[in-house]
Each structure stands twice: as structure tokens, then as C-alpha cells.
Design a protein around this motif. Sequence first.
Motif, PDB file in Angstrom:
ATOM      1  N   VAL A  10     -26.812 -18.407 -57.306  1.00 15.35           N
ATOM      2  CA  VAL A  10     -25.969 -17.207 -57.196  1.00 15.35           C
ATOM      3  C   VAL A  10     -25.007 -17.123 -58.390  1.00 15.35           C
ATOM      4  N   VAL A  11     -24.333 -18.239 -58.649  1.00 14.80           N
ATOM      5  CA  VAL A  11     -23.362 -18.260 -59.748  1.00 14.80           C
ATOM      6  C   VAL A  11     -24.101 -18.157 -61.085  1.00 14.80           C
ATOM      7  N   GLY A  12     -25.286 -18.762 -61.137  1.00  9.15           N
ATOM      8  CA  GLY A  12     -26.089 -18.723 -62.367  1.00  9.15           C
ATOM      9  C   GLY A  12     -26.478 -17.302 -62.746  1.00  9.15           C
ATOM     10  N   VAL A  13     -26.930 -16.510 -61.771  1.00  5.99           N
ATOM     11  CA  VAL A  13     -27.311 -15.125 -62.077  1.00  5.99           C
ATOM     12  C   VAL A  13     -26.077 -14.348 -62.530  1.00  5.99           C
ATOM     13  N   SER A  14     -24.975 -14.558 -61.829  1.00  3.95           N
ATOM     14  CA  SER A  14     -23.753 -13.853 -62.202  1.00  3.95           C
ATOM     15  C   SER A  14     -23.333 -14.235 -63.630  1.00  3.95           C
ATOM     16  N   ALA A  15     -23.442 -15.530 -63.956  1.00  2.61           N
ATOM     17  CA  ALA A  15     -23.055 -15.984 -65.298  1.00  2.61           C
ATOM     18  C   ALA A  15     -23.940 -15.322 -66.363  1.00  2.61           C
ATOM     19  N   LEU A  16     -25.238 -15.265 -66.093  1.00  2.00           N
ATOM     20  CA  LEU A  16     -26.140 -14.652 -67.077  1.00  2.00           C
ATOM     21  C   LEU A  16     -25.891 -13.147 -67.184  1.00  2.00           C
ATOM     22  N   GLU A  17     -25.548 -12.541 -66.066  1.00  2.00           N
ATOM     23  CA  GLU A  17     -25.245 -11.101 -66.091  1.00  2.00           C
ATOM     24  C   GLU A  17     -24.012 -10.837 -66.982  1.00  2.00           C
ATOM     25  N   HIS A  18     -22.981 -11.644 -66.793  1.00  2.81           N
ATOM     26  CA  HIS A  18     -21.787 -11.477 -67.627  1.00  2.81           C
ATOM     27  C   HIS A  18     -22.098 -11.793 -69.092  1.00  2.81           C
ATOM     28  N   PHE A  19     -22.861 -12.858 -69.304  1.00  2.00           N
ATOM     29  CA  PHE A  19     -23.187 -13.257 -70.686  1.00  2.00           C
ATOM     30  C   PHE A  19     -23.955 -12.148 -71.391  1.00  2.00           C
ATOM     31  N   SER A  20     -24.943 -11.597 -70.681  1.00  2.00           N
ATOM     32  CA  SER A  20     -25.787 -10.553 -71.256  1.00  2.00           C
ATOM     33  C   SER A  20     -24.953  -9.314 -71.605  1.00  2.00           C
ATOM     34  N   ARG A  21     -24.009  -8.994 -70.722  1.00  2.00           N
ATOM     35  CA  ARG A  21     -23.143  -7.830 -70.961  1.00  2.00           C
ATOM     36  C   ARG A  21     -22.199  -8.092 -72.138  1.00  2.00           C
ATOM     37  N   LEU A  22     -21.579  -9.275 -72.133  1.00  5.71           N
ATOM     38  CA  LEU A  22     -20.580  -9.558 -73.166  1.00  5.71           C
ATOM     39  C   LEU A  22     -21.195  -9.671 -74.564  1.00  5.71           C
ATOM     40  N   THR A  23     -22.451 -10.124 -74.631  1.00  6.70           N
ATOM     41  CA  THR A  23     -23.085 -10.289 -75.956  1.00  6.70           C
ATOM     42  C   THR A  23     -24.081  -9.172 -76.245  1.00  6.70           C
ATOM     43  N   ASN A  24     -24.263  -8.294 -75.273  1.00 12.49           N
ATOM     44  CA  ASN A  24     -25.210  -7.177 -75.425  1.00 12.49           C
ATOM     45  C   ASN A  24     -26.598  -7.665 -75.827  1.00 12.49           C
ATOM     46  N   CYS A  25     -27.079  -8.696 -75.109  1.00 11.70           N
ATOM     47  CA  CYS A  25     -28.320  -9.343 -75.554  1.00 11.70           C
ATOM     48  C   CYS A  25     -29.524  -9.013 -74.674  1.00 11.70           C
ATOM     49  N   SER A  26     -29.373  -8.116 -73.700  1.00 15.99           N
ATOM     50  CA  SER A  26     -30.527  -7.763 -72.858  1.00 15.99           C
ATOM     51  C   SER A  26     -31.688  -7.272 -73.712  1.00 15.99           C
ATOM     52  N   VAL A  27     -32.902  -7.621 -73.321  1.00 16.64           N
ATOM     53  CA  VAL A  27     -34.067  -7.129 -74.069  1.00 16.64           C
ATOM     54  C   VAL A  27     -34.461  -5.740 -73.592  1.00 16.64           C
ATOM     55  N   LEU A  28     -33.814  -5.239 -72.569  1.00 14.48           N
ATOM     56  CA  LEU A  28     -34.232  -3.983 -71.956  1.00 14.48           C
ATOM     57  C   LEU A  28     -33.294  -2.834 -72.313  1.00 14.48           C
TER      58      LEU A  28
END
Length: 313
Positions: free
Chosen positions: A295-313
Amino acid sequence: MRRPLPPKEVTSLNDVLHEVSVLVKPHFGKGRAADYIPELAAVDPMKFGMAVATVEGDHYGVGDADEPFSAQSITKLFALGLALNRLGDEVWTRVGKEPSGTPFNYLSQLEQEAGIPRNPFINAGALAITDILLDVVREPANLVRDFMGVLAGEPLSIDDAVARSEMETAYKNRAIANLMRAQGTITHDPSAVIEAYCRQCAVSITCRQLARAALPLAAAGYSPVMEESIFPERLTRRLNALLLTCGIYDSVGSFAYRVGLPAKSGVGGGIVAVIPGRAAVAVWSPELDRYGTSVVGVSALEHFSRLTNCSVL
Ligand code: DON
């Protein structure tokens, strides 16, 4: 517009990780550590580690990033890489490439689909991969452990207590292996397949090691740690496609929606995600949602992806 990753100043990616470690705090206590493998239930549920390894060879970590945890299903990614490297497309005669829409240890889809697992990441598919590796080596778990260790740049070990704990309680996986043996889609003794599979799942790894081990998937197959190519570029793209569509089982859609990165989860609470061309990210926190993902892992990746704008989608 994408922001570059890592940011130019070394400190800013460290800042991102620290910010993420604060932002995830409200999510502790929302999940439950895996208890169907008794040894995993003993892990401190408050643990949190995260690490990033970049294609430039830099790495960053926060929290318990250097504490080993049980890799569990994350090892399936490396077992698949080994099988594809050795046997190529022949692997796809034994296992499919489609999302299953089912829990990772689902049984009855196999009965309906003649024992061909939907993909290599659900347990049935991973057991098929173990069976394939048993054709070429006596100890597939050691092969996977050593492969992950070489990629991580440090030797890894198998936690025998975790392996034994799973073997003693692997009733569902034994049912899957026995059904597949009856259907002829695994060829070795189901007990030998289960033993190899449980030992493979019990590889211990830290976030920092895991991020480095997954780095070839972000670097077109090149391992900056080993300074050589591990996978052909085309295979890397294919592994990332499988991660994106099947890596998080029956919550892969909501994971893509929230995080937008190819990733693989494990019931030890780890998740590894790939940012093609840029970096690999590993996170660990033991409390799981009902799909077996941290649960915390998904949340961490969600924040990381948002903060670094690194989503591939
Ligand atoms: O087979 C099992 O149930 C475990 N050894 C691995 C499952 C797992 O990690 C699922 N991933 N989230």
C-alpha cells in the motif's frame, strides 16, 4: 513537458525521495503484511525504504533502502529474463502474454485454458518458467539469485527460513503445479518445481540492490553495474510491456492509472518500477492491499512519478 530525471543537481533527487517518505506517512496501517507465508508476518510493518538507480550510474536512497527484504514475486521478472535469454520465443509456447484479471494464485483459469497460464507473472506462469529452467539447470533458484546478484553488483542470498515457511504452507501453489502436471504443461515432478519456486521467491534483496538489478530494463538492456549488455534491446521493450500489462496482477490497471510505470510487485512488500531511458526505482514497505501489493509502496511510486513527471503514459 518532461522534467529530466535525475534532476541536474544530485541533491534534488534525494530531496524528492525525502519528500516522498513524508507524503506516504498517512498510508501506514491501511494494509496487512502477508501472513499466508508465516515468516513474512514477522517483519516490522512500519518499514519503508526507497531507492533510485539512474542509467548514468548514480544511486539514491531513503529510509530502510539498505535493509534486505523478501523479493518474492519480483524474482519472477529475473527468472523470465533468464528463460527468454536462454530459450527465446519458445517460452511463449508454454505461457501467454495477456493480463489475467485474476489474483496471482488463481487456479480455475488454468482448468479452462488447458493449463497454459495467462502470463509469466501469475504463480502458474512463474511455475511454468521454473519448469523450463529446470530443463537447463539443477538449481534454478540459485541461478536466479546469482543473476540478480550480478546485476545488483553484490552477491545475494536465499532466506532459508522464508523458503521453508512457504514450502510448508504452499497448498495452493502445489494444487496449481499438480494441475499443470496433469495437463502436461509442466514436465518435472511438481514437488521439485514448488521447492525451486519457493527458494527463488525467498531471495533477500535491498531496495538499493533491486533498483540496480532492474536498471538494464531502463537502459535498453545494458547493465551500467556490469558494464555490458544483458538483454537485447528488443527483449527489454518486451519485458517492460509485460510489466506494464501484467506486473501488478489484477490491480495493474489502477497501478497504471496512479503511477504510469512498468513494475513488478512482491508479497514481501517490494515493488520495482522502470523508467525507460532514465532509471529504476525500488520501494519496500510490508503492508499489502488485497491484491498483494504494498500500500505504502504504490503511494510512494505515485508521489515519485508525479514529482519527477516520469510516467510513461
Ligand atoms: O507464490 C506465492 O504466493 C509467493 N511466493 C509469491 C507471491 C507474490 O509475491 C505475489 N506478488 N505480489
